[in-house]
Each structure stands twice: as structure tokens, then as C-alpha cells.
Design a protein around this motif. Structure first.
Motif, PDB file in Angstrom:
ATOM      1  N   GLY A   1       0.751  -1.332  -0.042  1.00 44.08           N
ATOM      2  CA  GLY A   1      -0.082   0.092   0.034  1.00 44.08           C
ATOM      3  C   GLY A   1       0.776   1.286  -0.094  1.00 44.08           C
ATOM      4  N   THR A   2       0.593   2.323  -0.845  1.00 46.17           N
ATOM      5  CA  THR A   2       1.301   3.458  -0.946  1.00 46.17           C
ATOM      6  C   THR A   2       0.167   4.708  -1.097  1.00 46.17           C
ATOM      7  N   PRO A   3       0.320   5.411  -0.007  1.00 45.81           N
ATOM      8  CA  PRO A   3       1.260   5.524   0.892  1.00 45.81           C
ATOM      9  C   PRO A   3       0.816   4.383   1.959  1.00 45.81           C
ATOM     10  N   PRO A   4       1.813   4.459   2.873  1.00 46.62           N
ATOM     11  CA  PRO A   4       1.665   3.028   3.877  1.00 46.62           C
ATOM     12  C   PRO A   4       0.368   3.372   4.859  1.00 46.62           C
ATOM     13  N   MET A   5       0.051   2.267   5.204  1.00 47.16           N
ATOM     14  CA  MET A   5      -0.958   2.225   6.404  1.00 47.16           C
ATOM     15  C   MET A   5      -0.709   3.095   7.512  1.00 47.16           C
ATOM     16  N   ASN A   6      -1.960   3.985   8.033  1.00 47.49           N
ATOM     17  CA  ASN A   6      -1.716   4.910   9.125  1.00 47.49           C
ATOM     18  C   ASN A   6      -1.644   3.965  10.532  1.00 47.49           C
ATOM     19  N   THR A   7      -0.865   3.944  11.398  1.00 42.40           N
ATOM     20  CA  THR A   7      -1.001   3.330  12.547  1.00 42.40           C
ATOM     21  C   THR A   7      -1.192   4.177  13.766  1.00 42.40           C
ATOM     22  N   ALA A   8      -1.526   3.682  14.720  1.00 38.39           N
ATOM     23  CA  ALA A   8      -1.448   4.282  16.140  1.00 38.39           C
ATOM     24  C   ALA A   8      -1.672   3.500  17.158  1.00 38.39           C
ATOM     25  N   PRO A   9      -1.223   3.558  18.364  1.00 39.43           N
ATOM     26  CA  PRO A   9      -1.156   2.748  19.426  1.00 39.43           C
ATOM     27  C   PRO A   9      -2.405   2.861  20.157  1.00 39.43           C
ATOM     28  N   GLY A  10      -2.928   1.605  20.727  1.00 39.97           N
ATOM     29  CA  GLY A  10      -4.311   1.468  21.324  1.00 39.97           C
ATOM     30  C   GLY A  10      -4.363   0.710  22.323  1.00 39.97           C
ATOM     31  N   LYS A  11      -5.605   0.297  23.110  1.00 40.80           N
ATOM     32  CA  LYS A  11      -5.674  -0.548  24.079  1.00 40.80           C
ATOM     33  C   LYS A  11      -7.099  -1.312  23.920  1.00 40.80           C
ATOM     34  N   VAL A  12      -6.933  -2.585  24.238  1.00 41.37           N
ATOM     35  CA  VAL A  12      -8.225  -3.316  24.196  1.00 41.37           C
ATOM     36  C   VAL A  12      -9.100  -3.085  25.215  1.00 41.37           C
ATOM     37  N   SER A  13     -10.241  -2.795  25.255  1.00 42.88           N
ATOM     38  CA  SER A  13     -11.320  -2.485  26.288  1.00 42.88           C
ATOM     39  C   SER A  13     -12.670  -3.010  25.937  1.00 42.88           C
ATOM     40  N   GLY A  14     -12.631  -4.207  26.619  1.00 40.47           N
ATOM     41  CA  GLY A  14     -14.057  -5.000  26.447  1.00 40.47           C
ATOM     42  C   GLY A  14     -14.068  -5.382  25.062  1.00 40.47           C
ATOM     43  N   ASP A  15     -15.234  -4.854  24.158  1.00 38.17           N
ATOM     44  CA  ASP A  15     -15.185  -5.612  22.828  1.00 38.17           C
ATOM     45  C   ASP A  15     -14.866  -4.354  22.085  1.00 38.17           C
ATOM     46  N   ALA A  16     -14.288  -3.568  22.462  1.00 38.55           N
ATOM     47  CA  ALA A  16     -13.542  -2.442  21.576  1.00 38.55           C
ATOM     48  C   ALA A  16     -12.340  -2.168  21.862  1.00 38.55           C
TER      49      ALA A  16
END
Lengths: 365, 300, 290
Positions: free
Chosen positions: A246-261
Motif C-alpha cells: 500500500g502506498t502511502p503506507p497504512m496509518n498506525t496508532a497505539p491503542g488498548k483493548v477495552s471490552g469489545d472495543a
């Protein structure tokens, strides 16, 4: 006419592992692209199929045959090299004839390979030249040909022996952009006409996406994912694949699991897979699944606008952290924002990819 | 260039080569060119002077040339027969023939041995490769001037005095040739070798059908300088030829022509005859000679 | 596992066998005409012989000591080094002069380049004959009598080498000059360097590796001088132009072999130092891919 099977194949140079325990089955008639950055082991894997590299460990099969110790000439494969490896002292015709001189060749109507007669060789040369539009150049030397013509001679030299497997090592990398696009189409055409197995090495994802029936993505000697172009784009197996394709590459960001989200900053995305609360994850969104608009819960400041004619790439910064940059793809018909504008951003929630932060593997869902 | 640069970077004055030269410049550069030609012609005369002076002496009748007041720059009582006399007296055609045989044996031998050895060093895997290569290169430290006496002993034991094999065989292997041709082989793209392996060419056919033809420029320049060196050899043939009437090479034959100053016109004529094959070689293969002679000095 | 590895080992063995076959001609010739004689040379020096050249007696290094410190060897060495001194700086300077003169874009420059390189068409013997005629007082072309002067004889002989080396020196230095990028010259001109400064500040440092190479080649040529001596001065007058190789050549007879061998070892040591410098030089610029 054969499948190629890697079974736990490893290649070591001293302490360096170039290919690490590779398991890969390339089906008969497939156009398999080995894709990855330089040094990922894709070329080594290809050269092991050719017999140009010895196999340190594991078993390699072509068809029903284990070929670990079979001489390159007896593997019934042909290779197109990056530099084309044309013989500069021979005419085009002699170059094309070269694979037919010493090797026994399988001839229709008989199972037993044999050496071709002079007349048979001439016929094959003529056929290959016709197929690749080389007939007017047969008496020239490679130095008198254009880059595209040389490339076709290299193909003709592969085609002429009608091998069971074609091996191609970045054959388009020395062509200009226009010719490359044209040759991609020709290769696909050639593949459909012959129905033979092609193993094709490249670092260019566009070549991989446009030609492959399946792509095998490698990194640091390890196979990362095998799948159709659609599979690897829509469901990348890990963060490496996600960002390589994929160009431009996929955007990423850190996150956390919380229940079903999954929680990223202020945003919550529904996430079907069941995972421990508080688990660190990386969330990825492709630029085309990020749009300007929505309720304005997430706002970004526009830092860059690249207008490409058919689309615009807009890079925004979210929050105070300059590292938190996201690129989105905007249709050319929309008016792009100006640099410095603050814009609302929204994500197509069903298009969010979630990867485990520790293992970088895709998390189900 | 100057104009382009000015257009590309407006407002920046570009010094150096200008499109408009200062008015006196054409004049000055014309003068400089003439001055340079004068220098070149002067140096040419200096380089050619020894040949001119000796040629004049060869063409002159000896007695006329040494008369007081006779200019050394001009011939006196010209006699063209001196070349004929040199050839007869020194038996130069026969000597030239022997020189050719020895030279072709040496150059041919060197080509075969060094192409084979170079191939082994460039393409084959075998134990002690580095050590053996170092030993090959070590022979560069042992010129014939050093090993003369024991080699004469060996050749005497073989009964090779006054023989072609005696003059040629000791020089049929060469570290320089091995080194240069190996460099040439290493310059062949590895994908070419890979392609031939897939097509079923073994080492032997790869060597003769691909490696050698693709290294032709290197091999050609080595051949020419090897030929030059072998033809010009003096010390070794001088030592192993004791029967100079029947076995002299042309270089050694010149020695017999320089016994007395009185016949120096004949000696010069002989020397010029001896130089003819190399002059021809120089005209035909000047590019290869330059490449061969500068192979060690300049990369590429 | 063991069974699977056999073919690979067999192919390695075949490759080694082939290498042995390919190297054999060179190895045999090198052994017979380079290494064996060198060993003989070193060993022979350890034995003294009687006047008939027989009755070899082992004397250790004493003969080495006698010969290497003796007048004969020292004279030969001095003459050889003198020959180096006469021919090498002259060769470097004249070669550079010719090359700089001919390294210019002028109409007809190729003619001058051909003339300047023309002396490579002469052998040592040919050049020696020409200078024998030029220098001989009886033929009187140059009207000098150097060959009979103990102080000038060797210098006179060396003129033949200086002249004969012109072509080679010119070709080598010109090749060096041609590797100097013209952009560099243009940059220096922009910086206000005149032609003389450009030569000494830019050209000379850049071609110094080439000049070093040429120095080594000329030194080795000078140390190996033989035909010039034999044809022009015959070592005279009274041995005043006898170089090391000339002396070694005189020691062929069996009774002289011990002394000659030690002299040859002496020549080897001198050549070794110079050739080693050349080899290190080559090593630095040539890539050894394995």
C-alpha cells in the motif's frame, strides 16, 4: 509443468541466515510473486529453485522430484535475470539458441528429453522471435538493442526451451516506467497463454499486485504471508505486511483493548475478537479509509497536501505529538484543505485493522 | 554552459567560462597554441634525435662521415646497400625467424597457462586457494636476472642449450598474465555465469565459449605486451645460445654486429631492421599496448 | 542426511580436481624455473668450491659474508644504484614533461603522442646499438669520449636507458593525467589557480600513485640493466660500469658459481624490496574478490 514446494528450506551463509525455514507451495500454473525489501531472502529463494545456491537444510521439490542436489541444467527451469545476462559476444539468434545447445529438451510426443536437431532449434528460435517481436533483430548483437528489446531477448531465451517453471529476478527493474507498465501486461498475457508456473521476485508492490495470482511476502529471511493480492491488502497478516503493501503506507496508532472495543486516544472502535482487557495493540487504517468529515471528535491540523491530479494526499497531525501523523486519500473532485487548516477526521470503523503490539500479528476480527 | 547557468539562476553571476570572451583573448589563445606547437615539435625532435643521427650515420659511407667538418645531421655519400649488408653479415632473416619462433612459443605458452590458472582462481573452489595464489604472485619477485645461474644449470642438465625449448620453456608461465586475466574473468557479470549454468554449460565450455571471448580486450593487451617482452629478451637467450651462428635471436645477432666501431653503420642498419616487427606491432595494436603497459598503473 | 550430502561433496572434489589440472602447467613451470632455482641459489652460497668448481665444502654463511662485504659485490651494487640514480629521476621528469605537453586538446595531438611513445618500439638491444654508435669516440657522432672515462662511462650508458624508457614513461604518465577529472581543473580555475599552481597543487598529487608505480618500474628496469652494459661499454673502462647483473653473468663457470649465487641473492634482496613496494601498490588499487 510443475509445482514448486519448499519444505523447511533454510539457506545459511556462515552465521547469516538468508532464508529461514521456508514452507511454501507454489501450485502448478501459478504466477507467484516473492515480494519483500532488499535482503529479505527472496532472491536467494529463487536461486535455490534454479540450483544456483546450495540448500543448507530442508527439502525442495519441483514436480514430484526432490531437486536439492540436481544440477541446474537438469531442473527444467529457465531464468530471466535482472541484468538480462545476455551474452554480449553473440547475436540475438545465438543468445536465444543457447539454452537448446547442451541441454536435453522435452519434445512433444515423447517423454524422453533429447537434444534438438539444428532444424528444430531454428524453428524454436523463429517461434520465440515471432512471439516477442524480435524477428527483425535476430542478427544484431545485444549492444545494438534498446533496453526493452534486450528484455524481450531475455524472455525469448527463457521461452525457447519451454521449461516447466519460469524464474524471474526483477526483470523489469531496468526499464523506464512506461515500458514497465506495458511489459507487465505482456507478462500476464504470456502467463495465461502458456499456463506454466512463474516464480517472480520483486521489491515493487505494484508489479506484485498487478501480475501475481498469489504473493509471498518475505522479510529478514522469513515468510510473512502468502495470499492473493486482495488477501494481503485487505487482511495483512501482520504489521510488516500491512505497512509494506500500500502506498502511502497504512496509518498506525497505539491503542488498548477495552471490552469489545479498541481505544485509541478519544476514539473507540468495535472489535469483534475477544482479547484481554488492557492489552496493547496497534491500530491501522489505510489512507483511503480515513476521510475529512464526521462529528469532529478527532481533529487534525493539515501539514502537507500533495495534489496528484487524480487524487490528493493530505497529511494531518493529531494532538500535540508530531509523530502522530496520518495521511488520507482524497478524491480529486473534492477541494483539498489548505496547509494549517484544522479539519475533522473520521474512520470507516469496519476498515480498522488491529495488530498485537508485542507480536505484531493481526488480531482476529 | 555559462549562459545556461545564468538563465537557471537569475541574479547569480557565474564566473569562469563566459559566453563573451575578452577582446584580446582570441589573440592570446592563438599565440598560446603556436607556443605549444613549438614546444611539442621541439620535444619531438629531441625524442627522434638519436634515431635521426644514427640513421644518417648508417646511410653515410663511414670514411666520409668522420671527415672533419662533416655534419652529423646529414648523410654523406649515401649508400643504401648498408641494410642488405647488415642482413647478410648478421644473418638477420634467420635470426628474425628464430626470434619469431621463440616469441610465439613464449606468448602462446603464457596464454594457455595463464588462462587456465586464471580460470581456476576466478571460478573454481579448491583448498589453499589464497596460499597458491600468493605463491604465484611471489614469482614476480624472481626475475630471470636473479635465477639466471641455477636456471642455466638446469637447462644444461636438460641439454637445452642452443634450442628453442631452452629459450622458451622457462618463460611459459607468468604471474602477470594470470593476474590480469583473472581480473578480466572476475569482471564478467556473475549473472552471465549463472545463466550458462542453467543452460547446461560446464566449466570447460563456459571457459572457451564465454569467459575467454568476454575477456578479449584484456587477453589481447596481455598478448601484445607478452609478445613485446618475449621478442625483446636479451639476457636469457644471450646465456643459453653458445652457438651464435646457428641459434642467435635477432637481439643477440645485434651483438655480433657491434664488435668494431668501424662498421657501426652496419650495426645501426641491423638495429633498425630488428625494430621493424615491433614498429608494425605498435602501429597495429597501439591501443592494446597502451592498455597493457598501463594495466598496473591506472585502474580500469 | 549423510546420503544427501554426498553429491555436494563429490562436486567439490570434481572442482578441486579440475583446479589442479588447470593450475598444473603453471605450477610445474614455476616450480622448475622459479622456486627450485631460488632454493639452489640460496643453498649454493653456503658451499665453497675449489678452483675447478668441484669439491663443495659446506661453509655456512661465511661465503655470504665474504662476498657481500667484498669489493666486487660492492662495486656492482654501487654501479647498479648509480644506474638507478641516473635513469629514474630523469625518466620521471621527462615522462611527465612529455605527458603534460601532449595532454592538450590540439589539432594533430595524436601525431605527437605517437612520436612520444615511439621508443617503446625499441628493445634494450636496439637502443643500446644506437647509443653505442652515438657515444663511441671513434665513430664520433656526438664527439665525446665518455665511454673511456671511468667517471662518465656509466652515465653515458644510462642515456640509452633514459631514451628507451621515454615511451613507457610517457604512456604511463599520460594515462594518469587522463584520469584527472576536468571538473576539478575547472573548479581550480574558478578558484583563481594559475596553470603552474594547478599542476603542483592538483595534478601532481592526483597522479602521484601513477608516478610511484612508474618509479618502481624504472627502478626495477635499472637494477636489471645488462644488455646496455654489454653492448655499449662492455663493463669498462676497467670494470667501472659493471653492474650487479653484469657481474652475475660473469660468474657462470663452475668455479665462480658460489660467489655468483651470493651476488644473485644480494640482487634478489634489493629487487625484493622494490617489487614488494610495487605489489603493495597493486594490492591497494586492485580488488581481490574471492
Amino acid at each position: 509443468m510443475a509445482a514448486v514446494i519448499f519444505d523447511g528450506v533454510t539457506k545459511r551463509y556462515g552465521d547469516v541466515v538468508a532464508v529461514d525455514d521456508l514452507d511454501l507451495t507454489i501450485d502448478h500454473g501459478e504466477f507467484m510473486v516473492l515480494l519483500g525489501p532488499s535482503g529479505c531472502g527472496k532472491t536467494t529463494a529463487l536461486r535455490m529453485i534454479a540450483g544456483l545456491e546450495e540448500i543448507s537444510d530442508g527439502v525442495l521439490q519441483i514436480g514430484d522430484r526432490v531437486v536439492n542436489h540436481v544440477d541446474p541444467r537438469d531442473r527444467d527451469v529457465a531464468m530471466v535475470f535482472q541484468s538480462y545476462a545476455l551474452y554480449p559476444h553473440m547475436t540475438v539468434s545465438k543468445n536465444i539458441e543457447s539454452p537448446l545447445i547442451t541441454r536435453p529438451t522435452v519434445v512433444e510426443g515423447s517423454d524422453q528429453p533429447r537434444k534438438l536437431t539444428k532444424a528444430e532449434r531454428a524453428e524454436r528460435i523463429a517461434e520465440a522471435a515471432r512471439m516477442l517481436d524480435l524477428a527483425p533483430y535476430l542478427d544484431r548483437k545485444p549492444a545494438a538493442l534498446s533496453g526493452g528489446q534486450r528484455q524481450r531477448v531475455a524472455l525469448a531465451r527463457a521461452v525457447v526451451s519451454r521449461p516447466a517453471v519460469y524464474l524471474m529476478d526483477e526483470p523489469l527493474s531496468n526499464l523506464d516506467a512506461k515500458l514497465r507498465a506495458q511489459t507487465r501486461a505482456e507478462l500476464v498475457d504470456l502467463h495465461q497463454r502458456f499456463g506454466t508456473t512463474i516464480v517472480y521476485v520483486t521489491h515493487d508492490q505494484i508489479e506484485a499486485m498487478t501480475m501475481a495470482t498469489r504473493i509471498a511476502i518475505m522479510s529478514q529471511g522469513k515468510l510473512q504471508q502468502v495470499g492473493t493480492p486482495r488477501d494481503v491488502y485487505d487482511a495483512p497478516a501482520n504489521l510488516f505486511v500491512a505497512q509494506f503493501i500500500g502506498t502511502p503506507p497504512m496509518n498506525t496508532a497505539p491503542g488498548k483493548v477495552s471490552g469489545d472495543a479498541v481505544v485509541v486516544g478519544e476514539s473507540r472502535f468495535r472489535f469483534a475478537g475477544r482479547h484481554d482487557d488492557g492489552r496493547d495493540v496497534v491500530v491501522g487504517v489505510r489512507p483511503e479509509h480515513l476521510t475529512i468529515g464526521g462529528d469532529g471528535a478527532v481533529k487534525g491540523v493539515v501539514r502537507h497536501v500533495e495534489w496528484l491530479g487524480y487524487e490528493a494526499l493530505v497529511t494531518c497531525e493529531v494532538g500535540a505529538d508530531a509523530a502522530n501523523r496520518f495521511t488520507l486519500r482524497q478524491d480529486a473532485s473534492a477541494t483539498p484543505p489548505a496547509v494549517g487548516d484544522t479539519v475533522p477526521l473520521q474512520v470507516a470503523p469496519e476498515r480498522v485493522h488491529v495488530f498485537d503490539a508485542a507480536s505484531t500479528e493481526r488480531l482476529g476480527g | 554552459m555559462g549562459i545556461e547557468a545564468e538563465e537557471l539562476v537569475p541574479g547569480v553571476v557565474v564566473a569562469g567560462p563566459r559566453s563573451e570572451a575578452p577582446p584580446e583573448a582570441p589573440n592570446r589563445s592563438w599565440l598560446a597554441a603556436v607556443g605549444w606547437y613549438v614546444l611539442l615539435i621541439g620535444l619531438s625532435l629531441l625524442v627522434l634525435l638519436p634515431v635521426w643521427l644514427t640513421l644518417m650515420r648508417a646511410l653515410s659511407t663511414p670514411a666520409a662521415a668522420v671527415k672533419p667538418g662533416a655534419s652529423p645531421f646529414l648523410p654523406h655519400e649515401v649508400q643504401w646497400g648498408v641494410f642488405r649488408r647488415a642482413i647478410d653479415q648478421g644473418n638477420l632473416w634467420a635470426a628474425l625467424g628464430r626470434s619469431m619462433v621463440v616469441t610465439i612459443l613464449i606468448t602462446g605458452g603464457q596464454l594457455v597457462t595463464s588462462v587456465l590458472a586464471a580460470y581456476a582462481f576466478a571460478y573454481l573452489r579448491f583448498p589453499f586457494k589464497r596460499v597458491i595464489f600468493a605463491l604465484f604472485m611471489a614469482t614476480l619477485l624472481l626475475p630471470i636476472e636473479v635465477t639466471l645461474l641455477p636456471n642455466l644449470h638446469t637447462v644444461r642438465d636438460l641439454d637445452w642449450f642452443n634450442s628453442y625449448q631452452g629459450m622458451a620453456v622457462p618463460f611459459m608461465a607468468t604471474a602477470l598474465g594470470t593476474f590480469l586475466i583473472r581480473q578480466g574473468f572476475l569482471g564478467v557479470p556473475s549473472e552471465i555465469r549463472d545463466a550458462t549454468r542453467l543452460e547446461g554449460y560446464g566449466h570447460w565450455s563456459y571457459l572457451w565459449k564465454f569467459a575467454v571471448p568476454l575477456t578479449r580486450p584484456v587477453i589481447a593487451s596481455f598478448t601484445v605486451i607478452s609478445f613485446l617482452a618475449a621478442y625483446n629478451q636479451y639476457l636469457w637467450p644471450r646465456a643459453v645460445v653458445t652457438d651464435s651462428n646457428n641459434w642467435s635471436t635477432i637481439q643477440i645477432a645485434l651483438r655480433d654486429l657491434t664488435t668494431t666501431p668501424e662498421t657501426s653503420n652496419i650495426a645501426v642498419a641491423g638495429a633498425l631492421v630488428a625494430a621493424i616487427p615491433i614498429v608494425v606491432l605498435l602501429i597495429l595494436f597501439s591501443r592494446q599496448i597502451v592498455q597493457g603497459l598501463t594495466a598496473g598503473a591506472v585502474k580500469g | 542426511m549423510a546420503e544427501r550430502e554426498t553429491p555436494a561433496r563429490a562436486s567439490r572434489l570434481a572442482e578441486t580436481g579440475m583446479a589442479a589440472l588447470f593450475l598444473a602447467p603453471s605450477i610445474i613451470l614455476f616450480a622448475l624455473f622459479f622456486f627450485y632455482p631460488f632454493e639452489q641459489l640460496v643453498l649454493r652460497g653456503l658451499y665453497r668450491n675449489n678452483a675447478q668448481g668441484t669439491n663443495l665444502r659446506y661453509v655456512g654463511w661465511s661465503q655470504y659474508k665474504d662476498v657481500l662485504t667484498g669489493d666486487d659485490f660492492r662495486a656492482g651494487l654501487v654501479h647498479s644504484l648509480q644506474y638507478v640514480l641516473y635513469t629514474v629521476p630523469a625518466g620521471l621528469i621527462l615522462g611527465t614533461l612529455l605527458a603534460v605537453a601532449a595532454h592538450r586538446k590540439l589539432r594533430g595531438i595524436r601525431i605527437f603522442q605517437t612520436i612520444f611513445s615511439s621508443t617503446v618500439a625499441t628493445s634494450v638491444a636496439v637502443a643500446s646499438v644506437l647509443f653505442y654508435v652515438l657515444l663511441n669516440s671513434q665513430t664520433g657522432v656526438l664527439k665525446v669520449d665518455w665511454l673511456n672515462d671511468p667517471n662518465l662511462a656509466l652515465f653515458g650508458v644510462s642515456l640509452s636507458s633514459i631514451w628507451q624508457n621515454l615511451g613507457l614513461s610517457f604512456i604511463i604518465v599520460l594515462a594518469g593525467l587522463q584520469t584527472v577529472p576536468t571538473e576539478l581543473m575547472e573548479a581550480a580555475t574558478l578558484d583563481g589557480y594559475g596553470p603552474v599552481r594547478r599542476f603542483f597543487r592538483i595534478t601532481l598529487p592526483l597522479i602521484s600513485p601513477v608516478l610511484l608505480f612508474l618509479t618502481v618500474v624504472l627502478v626495477i628496469f635499472a637494477l636489471q640493466a645488462f644488455a646496455q652494459i654489454e653492448l655499449i661499454s662492455r663493463g669498462g673502462p676497467a670494470g667501472h660500469s659493471e653492474t650487479l647483473v653484469y657481474k652475475i653473468f660473469q660468474h657462470q663457470t663452475p668455479d665462480q658459481l658460489g660467489v655468483g649465487s651470493v651476488m644473485a641473492v644480494g640482487l634478489f634482496v634489493v629487487t625484493f624490496i622494490v617489487t614488494l613496494a610495487q605489489f603493495l601498490l597493486l594490492d591497494r588499487r586492485v580488488h581481490y574478490g574471492d
